[in-house]
Design a protein around this motif. Structure first.
Motif, PDB file in Angstrom:
ATOM      1  N   ILE A 456       0.856  -1.182   0.000  1.00  0.00           N
ATOM      2  CA  ILE A 456       0.000   0.000   0.000  1.00  0.00           C
ATOM      3  C   ILE A 456       0.897   1.239   0.000  1.00  0.00           C
ATOM      4  O   ILE A 456       1.822   1.356   0.809  1.00  0.00           O
ATOM      5  N   TYR A 457       0.632   2.139  -0.923  1.00  0.00           N
ATOM      6  CA  TYR A 457       1.377   3.409  -1.047  1.00  0.00           C
ATOM      7  C   TYR A 457       1.002   4.309   0.123  1.00  0.00           C
ATOM      8  O   TYR A 457      -0.169   4.433   0.483  1.00  0.00           O
ATOM      9  N   PHE A 458       2.024   4.982   0.708  1.00  0.00           N
ATOM     10  CA  PHE A 458       1.748   5.727   1.932  1.00  0.00           C
ATOM     11  C   PHE A 458       2.276   7.153   1.885  1.00  0.00           C
ATOM     12  O   PHE A 458       3.478   7.382   1.909  1.00  0.00           O
ATOM     13  N   GLN A 459       1.371   8.087   1.807  1.00  0.00           N
ATOM     14  CA  GLN A 459       1.603   9.514   2.004  1.00  0.00           C
ATOM     15  C   GLN A 459       2.507  10.179   0.970  1.00  0.00           C
ATOM     16  O   GLN A 459       3.721   9.995   0.982  1.00  0.00           O
ATOM     17  N   ASN A 460       1.901  10.973   0.113  1.00  0.00           N
ATOM     18  CA  ASN A 460       2.694  11.850  -0.735  1.00  0.00           C
ATOM     19  C   ASN A 460       3.510  12.800   0.135  1.00  0.00           C
ATOM     20  O   ASN A 460       2.997  13.387   1.090  1.00  0.00           O
ATOM     21  N   LEU A 461       4.780  12.951  -0.185  1.00  0.00           N
ATOM     22  CA  LEU A 461       5.674  13.871   0.533  1.00  0.00           C
ATOM     23  C   LEU A 461       6.438  14.683  -0.500  1.00  0.00           C
ATOM     24  O   LEU A 461       7.121  14.127  -1.349  1.00  0.00           O
ATOM     25  N   GLN A 462       6.325  15.999  -0.427  1.00  0.00           N
ATOM     26  CA  GLN A 462       6.955  16.846  -1.429  1.00  0.00           C
ATOM     27  C   GLN A 462       7.966  17.801  -0.794  1.00  0.00           C
ATOM     28  O   GLN A 462       8.056  17.921   0.427  1.00  0.00           O
ATOM     29  N   GLU A 463       8.712  18.489  -1.663  1.00  0.00           N
ATOM     30  CA  GLU A 463       9.719  19.438  -1.195  1.00  0.00           C
ATOM     31  C   GLU A 463       9.098  20.712  -0.638  1.00  0.00           C
ATOM     32  O   GLU A 463       9.685  21.366   0.220  1.00  0.00           O
ATOM     33  N   GLY A 464       7.924  21.076  -1.141  1.00  0.00           N
ATOM     34  CA  GLY A 464       7.312  22.311  -0.653  1.00  0.00           C
ATOM     35  C   GLY A 464       6.026  22.690  -1.355  1.00  0.00           C
ATOM     36  O   GLY A 464       5.311  23.590  -0.901  1.00  0.00           O
ATOM     37  N   LEU A 465       5.715  22.037  -2.464  1.00  0.00           N
ATOM     38  CA  LEU A 465       4.475  22.299  -3.192  1.00  0.00           C
ATOM     39  C   LEU A 465       3.804  20.970  -3.526  1.00  0.00           C
ATOM     40  O   LEU A 465       4.456  20.081  -4.066  1.00  0.00           O
ATOM     41  N   PRO A 466       2.511  20.850  -3.225  1.00  0.00           N
ATOM     42  CA  PRO A 466       1.715  21.781  -2.418  1.00  0.00           C
ATOM     43  C   PRO A 466       2.186  21.826  -0.963  1.00  0.00           C
ATOM     44  O   PRO A 466       2.759  20.857  -0.460  1.00  0.00           O
ATOM     45  N   GLU A 467       1.916  22.950  -0.312  1.00  0.00           N
ATOM     46  CA  GLU A 467       2.495  23.205   1.004  1.00  0.00           C
ATOM     47  C   GLU A 467       2.131  22.137   2.026  1.00  0.00           C
ATOM     48  O   GLU A 467       2.960  21.743   2.859  1.00  0.00           O
ATOM     49  N   HIS A 468       0.866  21.656   1.995  1.00  0.00           N
ATOM     50  CA  HIS A 468       0.434  20.721   3.038  1.00  0.00           C
ATOM     51  C   HIS A 468       1.094  19.350   2.904  1.00  0.00           C
ATOM     52  O   HIS A 468       1.022  18.540   3.828  1.00  0.00           O
ATOM     53  N   LEU A 469       1.778  19.103   1.782  1.00  0.00           N
ATOM     54  CA  LEU A 469       2.476  17.835   1.600  1.00  0.00           C
ATOM     55  C   LEU A 469       3.977  17.951   1.872  1.00  0.00           C
ATOM     56  O   LEU A 469       4.726  16.996   1.645  1.00  0.00           O
ATOM     57  N   THR A 470       4.416  19.100   2.361  1.00  0.00           N
ATOM     58  CA  THR A 470       5.838  19.293   2.634  1.00  0.00           C
ATOM     59  C   THR A 470       6.331  18.279   3.669  1.00  0.00           C
ATOM     60  O   THR A 470       5.689  18.055   4.694  1.00  0.00           O
ATOM     61  N   MET A 471       7.480  17.693   3.401  1.00  0.00           N
ATOM     62  CA  MET A 471       8.039  16.680   4.290  1.00  0.00           C
ATOM     63  C   MET A 471       8.562  17.314   5.578  1.00  0.00           C
ATOM     64  O   MET A 471       9.461  18.163   5.549  1.00  0.00           O
ATOM     65  N   VAL A 472       7.993  16.902   6.710  1.00  0.00           N
ATOM     66  CA  VAL A 472       8.454  17.303   8.041  1.00  0.00           C
ATOM     67  C   VAL A 472       8.903  16.031   8.743  1.00  0.00           C
ATOM     68  O   VAL A 472       8.087  15.150   9.002  1.00  0.00           O
ATOM     69  N   PRO A 473      10.194  15.873   9.045  1.00  0.00           N
ATOM     70  CA  PRO A 473      10.692  14.581   9.515  1.00  0.00           C
ATOM     71  C   PRO A 473       9.938  13.980  10.697  1.00  0.00           C
ATOM     72  O   PRO A 473       9.587  12.796  10.674  1.00  0.00           O
ATOM     73  N   TYR A 474       9.658  14.771  11.728  1.00  0.00           N
ATOM     74  CA  TYR A 474       9.012  14.151  12.886  1.00  0.00           C
ATOM     75  C   TYR A 474       7.586  13.714  12.587  1.00  0.00           C
ATOM     76  O   TYR A 474       7.094  12.732  13.156  1.00  0.00           O
ATOM     77  N   GLN A 475       6.923  14.425  11.671  1.00  0.00           N
ATOM     78  CA  GLN A 475       5.570  14.011  11.302  1.00  0.00           C
ATOM     79  C   GLN A 475       5.599  12.727  10.473  1.00  0.00           C
ATOM     80  O   GLN A 475       4.738  11.850  10.621  1.00  0.00           O
ATOM     81  N   VAL A 476       6.594  12.595   9.596  1.00  0.00           N
ATOM     82  CA  VAL A 476       6.749  11.361   8.829  1.00  0.00           C
ATOM     83  C   VAL A 476       7.039  10.195   9.768  1.00  0.00           C
ATOM     84  O   VAL A 476       6.417   9.131   9.688  1.00  0.00           O
ATOM     85  N   LEU A 477       7.990  10.406  10.685  1.00  0.00           N
ATOM     86  CA  LEU A 477       8.331   9.351  11.643  1.00  0.00           C
ATOM     87  C   LEU A 477       7.129   8.997  12.506  1.00  0.00           C
ATOM     88  O   LEU A 477       6.883   7.813  12.803  1.00  0.00           O
ATOM     89  N   MET A 478       6.367   9.986  12.904  1.00  0.00           N
ATOM     90  CA  MET A 478       5.179   9.761  13.739  1.00  0.00           C
ATOM     91  C   MET A 478       4.175   8.851  13.044  1.00  0.00           C
ATOM     92  O   MET A 478       3.681   7.870  13.616  1.00  0.00           O
ATOM     93  N   GLN A 479       3.874   9.139  11.787  1.00  0.00           N
ATOM     94  CA  GLN A 479       2.878   8.332  11.076  1.00  0.00           C
ATOM     95  C   GLN A 479       3.425   6.936  10.760  1.00  0.00           C
ATOM     96  O   GLN A 479       2.694   5.938  10.869  1.00  0.00           O
ATOM     97  N   ASN A 480       4.696   6.839  10.386  1.00  0.00           N
ATOM     98  CA  ASN A 480       5.296   5.519  10.167  1.00  0.00           C
ATOM     99  C   ASN A 480       5.244   4.693  11.450  1.00  0.00           C
ATOM    100  O   ASN A 480       4.961   3.490  11.427  1.00  0.00           O
ATOM    101  N   TRP A 481       5.548   5.316  12.560  1.00  0.00           N
ATOM    102  CA  TRP A 481       5.547   4.671  13.876  1.00  0.00           C
ATOM    103  C   TRP A 481       4.152   4.147  14.219  1.00  0.00           C
ATOM    104  O   TRP A 481       3.995   3.010  14.676  1.00  0.00           O
ATOM    105  N   LEU A 482       3.147   4.960  13.985  1.00  0.00           N
ATOM    106  CA  LEU A 482       1.770   4.541  14.265  1.00  0.00           C
ATOM    107  C   LEU A 482       1.323   3.412  13.344  1.00  0.00           C
ATOM    108  O   LEU A 482       0.635   2.484  13.779  1.00  0.00           O
ATOM    109  N   MET A 483       1.718   3.490  12.087  1.00  0.00           N
ATOM    110  CA  MET A 483       1.338   2.428  11.159  1.00  0.00           C
ATOM    111  C   MET A 483       1.929   1.085  11.569  1.00  0.00           C
ATOM    112  O   MET A 483       1.320   0.032  11.367  1.00  0.00           O
ATOM    113  N   SER A 484       3.115   1.106  12.157  1.00  0.00           N
ATOM    114  CA  SER A 484       3.791  -0.153  12.479  1.00  0.00           C
ATOM    115  C   SER A 484       3.169  -0.884  13.659  1.00  0.00           C
ATOM    116  O   SER A 484       3.539  -2.023  13.938  1.00  0.00           O
TER     117      SER A 484
END
Length: 656
Positions: A456-484
């Motif tokens: 299953i594909y998980f979460q579009n993460l971009q460099e800055g556009l669109p803004e709400h998809l900007t990669m924030v490391p702790y938020q990425v780690l948080m969601q990966n952690w919860l998924m596991s």
């Protein structure tokens, strides 16, 4: 397996479920953990049949037992081997044929059950209730059950608690730290005098002994917390036991020419607290949906990664020809070309999946072969045809598909998609697989369904556009952690963005190393969601070395069971993952992250399954070896000198 005059007993060797024919259907009368000899079913169940169809099949309906067949199967190679028990009933007054199907996996901690229905001459769907209902009682709207697919006579009068959980659809809309991927609720209080109804959860654990053991029930359906999809039903826990509703089949979808499947249910027995629950669920999930390292274990890149916000520019032949040698040098093995490679259309309207390039695949394939790179392709799930997929596989030799923009509105859609994926995978065994995209709010696949085709594909993460998809490391780690926690990590394709190109006004990613951000995805199916050409010299050198280190241990990561450890990531904590091998003795791993704002260089982390043991540890990044004595609660003290840094460790148990 035992088949008596009026009884069926299914045993995996670890657990046993027993049914009795009541004249109305099959009624569960036993649910036993064979290791502890613990019986979870209370005597004299109140419901006379495990299933129901309001307006048609009830506890008073006459059922004729036509017969029971037993055979071996593996779902055309899409599951592990099992014993299949099919019991067929005729409901003469309702004019419907019903099959109750049980998959019994050897040595498994659970069983899978499923209904199949076929209409007889004269069947009338007119007055049948397909879904959950609402009844207003003295001004209060009360849920009324829809079609029941399972019933367990569990005792809610004795000490117990109910743990409900589910994951959200549209993970791309959940980057805000207030929007967690996992919804989990523990309900305490007993006995249950009124029925407790929960319509958002995919899983329920009924826990006894202050949470030490219990029964886990999972809906094998596309249900998500925020997307019910096609008649996925509810859980009803109450005085008469546990009822599971949601057939996934409306009365009008019951046809005379064939049996059609309903959503299946998993019944899993576990012990050992929440850690034991997680392990039992993951073991059964992997039994149902096996992993194939030779097919699914690779490092993939995707050309949409540097999108700003459109990524079609990175599907041009010139860009791809330059990208191939860079990816190969980094250690990437599959280059997946996203939306824009096809001749016909864009986004959700894309059709005509043949390459737009002047010489078709010829030049790109030759370049990729020169550097030992394989291909992946994007397609719209609704419109790509079987013939188009076969032709691209023939020309490229291997294709990892990303299936996007699906909309599954009824049973036919699910059947069509399953038929499409299966035909393609059987045509090219081990040469193709699918990653299914659950982005956007449309009904898609859920988290416990359709995983036999890949990940299953998980979460579009971009460099800055669109803004709400900007990669924030702790938020990425948080969601990966919860998924596991309740999902097998090797079935989740996580995206690894370039921290140094991420917009620093929207994220603190530039303050993190490439290795730190890449390591957040190692327990999963990692996707290099960035451009190799856009790495600077230092970044390219760092990633190349780290990817080479990862590959030495990748199979151990991929085949282990992954668990979240430490604290839930919040940019101020120690967090990470524990990867436990099948046997749990050797080839176990730890990833520990000290987040950006954390002030503690030393931290005690509680690990799972090794309390009181001594472990031999290797720091994979430094080569240092040491031994650690685990305390009685599973705790060990670790050191990470600097914030925004991590440990990558391998451990094995030392025999006392």
């Amino acid at each position: 397996m035992k088949l008596g005059k009026d009884e069926i007993v299914a045993s995996t060797g670890k657990m046993e479920r027993k049914w009795k024919f009541t004249g109305h259907g099959l009624q569960t009368i036993g649910l036993k953990d064979l290791g502890s000899n613990r019986e979870f079913a209370f005597p004299d169940p109140k419901e006379k049949c495990d299933w129901s169809l309001p307006g048609a099949i009830s506890d008073t309906s006459v059922a004729e037992w036509i017969g029971t067949t037993v055979g071996e199967g593996d779902d055309e190679g899409f599951s592990n081997r099992y014993l299949q028990i099919i019991t067929t009933f005729r409901y003469p007054n309702v004019k419907v044929m019903l099959q109750y199907v049980v998959w019994v996996y050897p040595d498994a901690v659970g069983v899978r059950t499923q209904l199949r229905l076929k209409a007889m001459d004269g069947f009338d769907p007119g007055n049948i209730k397909d879904d959950e209902g609402v009844e207003n009682r003295f001004g209060n709207n009360m849920a009324t059950p829809g079609p029941r697919c399972d019933y367990l006579p569990l005792n809610f009068k004795v000490e117990n608690q109910r743990r409900y959980w589910g994951y959200y659809n549209n993970p791309g809309g959940r980057h805000d730290p207030s929007r967690l991927m996992l919804e989990e609720k523990v309900v305490k209080g007993y006995p249950l005098f009124e029925t407790e109804d929960v319509d958002w959860a995919s899983g329920l654990s009924v826990e006894y002994g202050n949470g030490k053991e219990g029964v886990c029930v999972v809906k094998e359906s596309p249900k998500c917390v925020n997307q019910k999809a096609h008649f996925t039903g509810s859980f009803y826990a109450g005085p008469v036991g546990l009822k599971v509703t949601g057939w996934g089949l409306s009365a009008k979808e019951i046809v005379p020419d064939r049996y059609r499947e309903c959503w299946a249910t998993w019944t899993i027995l576990w012990s050992g607290g929440n850690d034991g629950l997680q392990l039992a669920l993951k073991k059964f999930d992997r039994t149902r949906y096996p992993v194939f390292p030779e097919r699914d274990m690779f490092l993939l890149s995707n050309t949409w990664g540097p999108a700003n916000p459109d990524g079609a520019q990175f599907t041009e032949e010139g860009y791809l020809m330059n990208e191939i040698p860079v990816l190969a040098d980094l250690g990437v093995e599959v280059m997946q070309i996203d939306d824009g490679w096809q001749k016909g259309g864009r986004f959700s309207d894309a059709k005509g999946f043949v390459p737009k390039y002047k010489h078709g695949w010829k030049d790109l394939k030759a370049k990729a072969d020169e550097y030992g790179l394989r291909f992946g392709l994007w397609a719209t799930a609704q419109y790509v045809t079987v013939d188009e997929m076969k032709k691209n596989i023939d020309e490229l030799g291997f294709v990892s598909w990303k299936m996007d923009f699906d909309h599954l509105k009824d049973r036919k859609d699910y059947e069509d998609r399953a038929r499409k994926y299966r035909e393609v995978m059987k045509y090219a065994p081990m040469k193709t697989q699918f990653t299914l995209c659950p982005e956007y709010d449309d009904p898609r696949y859920g988290w416990y369904y359709f995983k036999e085709y890949g990940s299953i594909y998980f979460q579009n993460l971009q460099e800055g556009l669109p803004e709400h998809l900007t990669m924030v490391p702790y938020q990425v780690l948080m969601q990966n952690w919860l998924m596991s926690k309740y999902f097998n990590s090797n079935k989740l394709q996580v995206l690894l963005q370039n921290p140094k190109r991420t917009n620093g006004s929207l994220s603190d990613a530039p303050q993190h190393s490439h290795s730190y951000c890449f390591a957040m995805g190692l327990p999963f199916a990692p996707c290099f969601f960035q451009s190799g050409q856009f790495l600077d010299g230092d970044g390219r050198k760092e990633l190349k070395e780290f990817i080479a280190l990862y590959k030495k241990h990748r199979e151990g990561f991929f085949t282990a069971y992954t668990f979240p450890i430490g604290q839930q990531p919040d940019n101020n904590s120690w967090s990470g993952f524990q990867m436990v091998s099948e046997e749990g003795v050797k080839d176990n791993y730890l990833l520990l992250f000290r987040e950006m704002n954390n002030k503690e260089a030393t931290k005690r982390i509680q690990l799972k399954f090794i309390a009181g043991k001594t472990i031999k540890v290797m720091n994979l990044r430094t080569g240092e070896n040491f031994r650690k004595k685990v305390d009685s609660e599973g705790g060990i003290e670790f050191i990470i000198t600097n914030p925004a840094d991590f440990l990558m460790l391998k451990y094995e148990l030392v025999r006392n």
